[in-house]
Each structure stands twice: as structure tokens, then as C-alpha cells.
Enzyme design. Sequence first.
Site, PDB file in Angstrom:
ATOM      1  N   MET A  96      -7.191   6.243  -5.351  1.00 20.86           N
ATOM      2  CA  MET A  96      -6.725   4.913  -5.738  1.00 20.86           C
ATOM      3  C   MET A  96      -6.834   3.958  -4.552  1.00 20.86           C
ATOM      4  SD  MET A  96      -3.459   5.801  -8.149  1.00 20.86           S
ATOM      5  CE  MET A  96      -3.623   4.373  -9.197  1.00 20.86           C
ATOM      6  N   ASP A  97      -7.358   2.773  -4.825  1.00 18.25           N
ATOM      7  CA  ASP A  97      -7.425   1.745  -3.789  1.00 18.25           C
ATOM      8  C   ASP A  97      -6.175   0.862  -3.875  1.00 18.25           C
ATOM      9  OD1 ASP A  97      -7.806  -0.103  -5.877  1.00 18.25           O
ATOM     10  OD2 ASP A  97      -9.971  -0.161  -5.597  1.00 18.25           O
ATOM     11  N   SER A  98      -6.089  -0.115  -3.011  1.00 17.71           N
ATOM     12  CA  SER A  98      -4.881  -0.940  -2.951  1.00 17.71           C
ATOM     13  C   SER A  98      -4.624  -1.710  -4.245  1.00 17.71           C
ATOM     14  CB  SER A  98      -4.941  -1.900  -1.767  1.00 17.71           C
ATOM     15  OG  SER A  98      -6.082  -2.719  -1.844  1.00 17.71           O
ATOM     16  N   GLU A 146      -5.461  -0.702  -7.322  1.00 25.19           N
ATOM     17  CA  GLU A 146      -4.962   0.267  -8.307  1.00 25.19           C
ATOM     18  C   GLU A 146      -3.512   0.654  -7.999  1.00 25.19           C
ATOM     19  OE1 GLU A 146      -8.976   2.657  -9.570  1.00 25.19           O
ATOM     20  OE2 GLU A 146      -8.202   2.927  -7.536  1.00 25.19           O
TER      21      GLU A 146
END
Length: 77
Positions: free
Chosen positions: A32-34, A36
Site C-alpha cells: 500500500m502506498d500513502s 491507499e
Amino acid sequence: MLETLKRIIAEQAGVEEASLTEETSLKKDLGMDSLELLSVVMAIEEEYDLEVPEDELNQVDTLEDLVEYLKGRGIEE
């Protein structure tokens, strides 16, 4: 609470709830990125009617961390 968090994270990450455990890392295991992670936080804030400061979110890595964080905020389920 863990089952609710699994549901939220599964929806946001596009994975099966059954694949999530307390040790699942939101960043490393789910990638997960920031953005998400922000979606997850927003869903948690809505579910539990609370505000999660961004700097406190950085301390959370696994589902277990998230459960402990919410318990520390007085959320019991």
C-alpha cells in the site's frame, strides 16, 4: 475489531479478507502506498468516529499495530 479492520483493508487493498492476519504489513505485504493508506485511515475514521493524526499513522505497520493503536484510543469492539 480485527475482523472489521480486515474487511476495511481488504476492500481498500483489493485482497481477500482470509489472506490477512495480525502480522500482515500494510506497506510490505500489501504494497500500500500513502494514498491507499489514507483511504484506509478515512474508512477507519468513519467506522469508529474518530480522527487519526497523520504523524500517529506512521507508527502503524501491521494489523496488530492498528488494533493496539485503536485500543489505545479507547476503541473496544
